[in-house]
Design a protein around this motif. Structure first.
Motif, PDB file in Angstrom:
ATOM      1  N   THR A  74       0.833  -1.193   0.000  1.00  0.00           N
ATOM      2  CA  THR A  74       0.000   0.000   0.000  1.00  0.00           C
ATOM      3  C   THR A  74       0.871   1.248   0.000  1.00  0.00           C
ATOM      4  N   PHE A 110       2.426   1.831  -3.273  1.00  0.00           N
ATOM      5  CA  PHE A 110       1.414   2.331  -4.210  1.00  0.00           C
ATOM      6  C   PHE A 110       1.146   3.818  -3.985  1.00  0.00           C
ATOM      7  N   LEU A 143      -2.377  17.548 -27.345  1.00  0.00           N
ATOM      8  CA  LEU A 143      -1.318  18.485 -26.985  1.00  0.00           C
ATOM      9  C   LEU A 143      -0.164  18.409 -27.987  1.00  0.00           C
ATOM     10  N   TRP A 151      -4.660  25.047 -19.918  1.00  0.00           N
ATOM     11  CA  TRP A 151      -3.946  24.623 -18.705  1.00  0.00           C
ATOM     12  C   TRP A 151      -4.908  23.945 -17.740  1.00  0.00           C
ATOM     13  N   ILE A 162      -5.320  15.260 -16.793  1.00  0.00           N
ATOM     14  CA  ILE A 162      -4.119  14.502 -16.438  1.00  0.00           C
ATOM     15  C   ILE A 162      -4.071  14.183 -14.949  1.00  0.00           C
ATOM     16  N   TRP A 163      -4.539  15.092 -14.100  1.00  0.00           N
ATOM     17  CA  TRP A 163      -4.450  14.814 -12.665  1.00  0.00           C
ATOM     18  C   TRP A 163      -5.623  14.022 -12.115  1.00  0.00           C
ATOM     19  N   PHE A 216      -5.481  10.164 -12.119  1.00  0.00           N
ATOM     20  CA  PHE A 216      -4.596   9.619 -11.081  1.00  0.00           C
ATOM     21  C   PHE A 216      -5.362   9.435  -9.775  1.00  0.00           C
ATOM     22  N   VAL A 270      -8.122   6.667 -10.021  1.00  0.00           N
ATOM     23  CA  VAL A 270      -7.596   5.304  -9.993  1.00  0.00           C
ATOM     24  C   VAL A 270      -7.017   4.998  -8.613  1.00  0.00           C
ATOM     25  N   ALA A 271      -6.229   5.944  -8.073  1.00  0.00           N
ATOM     26  CA  ALA A 271      -5.614   5.694  -6.760  1.00  0.00           C
ATOM     27  C   ALA A 271      -6.680   5.471  -5.701  1.00  0.00           C
ATOM     28  N   VAL A 273      -8.708   2.134  -6.217  1.00  0.00           N
ATOM     29  CA  VAL A 273      -7.937   0.949  -5.857  1.00  0.00           C
ATOM     30  C   VAL A 273      -7.794   0.853  -4.333  1.00  0.00           C
ATOM     31  N   LEU A 274      -7.445   1.973  -3.701  1.00  0.00           N
ATOM     32  CA  LEU A 274      -7.256   1.959  -2.242  1.00  0.00           C
ATOM     33  C   LEU A 274      -8.533   1.560  -1.521  1.00  0.00           C
ATOM     34  N   ALA A 300      -6.375  -2.749   1.411  1.00  0.00           N
ATOM     35  CA  ALA A 300      -5.249  -1.927   1.858  1.00  0.00           C
ATOM     36  C   ALA A 300      -5.681  -0.836   2.820  1.00  0.00           C
TER      37      ALA A 300
END
Lengths: 76, 498
Positions: free
Chosen positions: A4, A7, B163, B176, B183-184, B187, B190-191, B194-195, B200
């Motif tokens: 974790t 990650f 781009l 911008w 792009i951010w 992330f 997904v993070a 998943v968490l 986890a």
């Protein structure tokens, strides 16, 4: 728990690195120079500074096309 | 002065814009059309939820429509259905226009739109059946939220491609913000997914991941798209460059730096390490920097031109949204202070604040953008000025009523709950009139959405007049009559957009 952490740190570093990379790219490629030109980049000959692009007809008829519409009137 | 219509440079500009708009037509209409469907469904679910709070017996016999299911169903349909889909529509159109390239991967983006709709439909159904996860903003079961994330990965790839192939080398400030969003946010999505769906993160760690994510749906997804739209449409509609380009860039970078720290302010008073909450509070206070730059910039661009809001629905909706951005952000920063949070937390005050953000700021800007973009895609005028007016006023009055009623009620609720001498039932009863005010406000907003849906439906069916000027608050016939009555030449009827 270790997985974790790996990650989370991976995501954090990737996110942070992407912003730093973007900022470095912006500075070196001149994106952050010539600010005023940047502001006028959305206008062109057909839709120049000083012309409203969304309005109803009577206003168009009576409108005096004025230079007060754009502070920095380039007229392209 | 206006340039000569036969000027070759001008004709080339018209052609270029028409080619780009046409390339985006089917894709953007699909994402926009779907978003309006989810807006209507979301409004219905919201009304049912709202009525249940003051009339608990309402639809209480059917477990599908119990509060614990309708409420998350409302949240997820409006966030992933309405807000995200309208946002992606505007984002694709703006990126194509600002990069000055035709929209690539059109078939793929249509498939992505259909896939996205299917995922939101399955997810909402699962919530109503009772399979929601009970993690706020991520209530879809894991086998729906993870596949949904695939579309975000497509958006990253598309953004990078656009781009790299862009023809306009300078990145306008809106780009911008759009690149930030595409792009951010993936992330984060997904993070967090998943968490939260893996073993986890449990307990406090799960709550932390949850609110870090939930706050950033607004902060790094809807806010950048909303601000990108405002930074494009306000100057474009007015024909007046933004007041200070320099400030707008500072605003972007400070938002990028500070916003994603703010999420833990949702857990003030919770069993988190104190430093983690303090980080959230500090991040929230730092948000004053981007907010003030945006507020000053938009205000000074508009200064002296507020009367033009009468003539342009796009401007009307977007300026309302931009002003709400200032209000909601200042309120948000102050609410993150522990002394304010002590009263407002776990009350209706927070709900009012959330709607000020997602509705009054983001959704009003999304409406305004759609009023500008759709006529240019379909090449038809909006069919009815009356419906546009009903839409604006019903939503604006409804939203103000919603915010005032629940903020005020929520504050009283917080003060009463903090007083151990007040029995809990007294608090519940005291809230009933305020909850009624929300149902009335919600009904008004729904009326606005129905008029908007009629307009969009007729637009997609091409029932409007052939495009001469895209946006009318009176029909073209009325305009000619008005012009004749005042002995002025009637507007030219030749279609310059064809």
């Amino acid at each position: 728990m270790t997985n974790t952490l790996i990650f989370i740190w991976g995501v954090v570093l990737l996110l942070g690195a992407s912003s730093v990379a973007a900022l470095i790219w912006a500075v070196t490629s001149g994106q952050l120079a010539e600010f005023q030109q940047g502001a006028t980049s959305i206008f062109d000959d057909d839709e120049p500074i000083g012309r409203m692009t969304d309005e109803f007809p009577p206003a168009m008829v009576t409108r005096v096309i004025s230079t007060e519409g754009g502070r920095d009137h380039h007229g392209n | 002065m206006e340039t000569d219509p036969r000027d070759p440079g001008r004709a080339a500009d018209v052609r270029e814009r028409a080619v780009i708009d046409r390339s985006a037509r089917e894709v953007v209409l699909l994402w926009y059309g779907s978003s309006v469907f989810w807006l209507l469904l979301g409004s219905m679910l919201a009304l049912v939820t709202s009525i249940k709070l003051h009339t608990p017996g309402f639809l209480a016999d059917w477990e599908w429509l119990t509060f614990g299911r309708v409420r998350p169903a409302h949240l997820n349909t409006v966030i992933y259905g309405w807000a995200s889909m309208s946002g992606v529509g505007t984002l694709l159109w703006l990126m194509a226009r600002l990069c000055k390239i035709r929209l690539p991967w059109r078939e793929g983006l249509i498939l992505a739109g259909i896939y996205w709709n299917a995922m939101v439909a399955i997810g909402t159904f699962q919530i109503l059946v009772g399979n929601g996860t009970s993690i706020e903003w991520l209530e879809f079961p894991w086998w729906v939220s993870i596949p949904l994330g695939v579309v975000f990965l497509v958006l990253i790839a598309l953004t990078v491609k656009m781009l790299r192939t862009r023809r306009e080398k300078h990145l306008y400030v809106s780009q911008w913000y759009l690149f930030g969003a595409t792009i951010w946010f993936p992330f984060l999505y997904v993070a967090a997914t998943v968490l939260i769906h893996s073993p986890a993160a449990t307990g406090v760690a799960k709550a932390t991941a949850n609110w870090w994510f939930a706050h950033n749906v607004l902060g790094l997804w809807l806010t950048p798209i909303g601000l990108a739209s405002a930074y494009y449409f306000i100057p474009k509609v007015l024909g007046r460059p933004i007041h200070s380009y320099y400030l707008s860039i500072i605003g972007f970078w400070s938002l990028a730096l500070f916003y994603n720290w703010a999420g833990t302010h949702h857990l003030i008073g919770g069993p988190l390490p104190a430093w983690l909450v303090t980080v959230g509070t500090v991040g929230s206070m730092m948000m004053f920097v981007p907010v003030i730059t945006v507020a000053v910039n938009h205000h000074l661009t508009m200064a002296g031109h507020f009367s033009k809001m009468r003539f342009s629905p796009t401007l009307r909706f977007i300026v309302f949204g931009a002003m709400s951005y200032t209000v909601v952000s200042v309120q948000g920063s102050l609410t993150a202070l522990r002394m304010v949070n002590e009263v407002g937390h776990f009350t209706h005050y927070t709900i009012a604040h959330a709607h000020l953000g997602v509705y009054s700021f983001y959704s009003m800007i999304a409406f305004g953008s759609m009023y500008y973009v759709m006529p240019r895609l379909v090449e038809r005028e909006w069919v009815s000025s009356r419906l546009i007016k009903i839409h604006f006023w019903a939503c604006a009055v409804g939203m103000i009523m919603y915010w005032v009623g629940l903020s005020f009620g929520g504050w009283i609720q917080g003060l009463m709950m903090n007083n151990p001498d007040v029995p809990f039932m007294d608090v519940v009863q005291r809230m009933i009139p305020y909850l009624w005010s929300r149902s009335i406000a919600g009904t008004l907003m729904t009326i606005g959405h129905v008029s908007f849906a009629i307009l969009v439906w007729k637009m997609i069916r091409r029932e409007g007049a052939w495009l001469v000027e895209p946006t009318l608050f009176v029909t073209r016939k009325d305009a000619r009559e008005a012009a004749n009555a005042s002995h002025l030449p009637a507007p030219a009827t030749g279609g310059h957009a064809s």
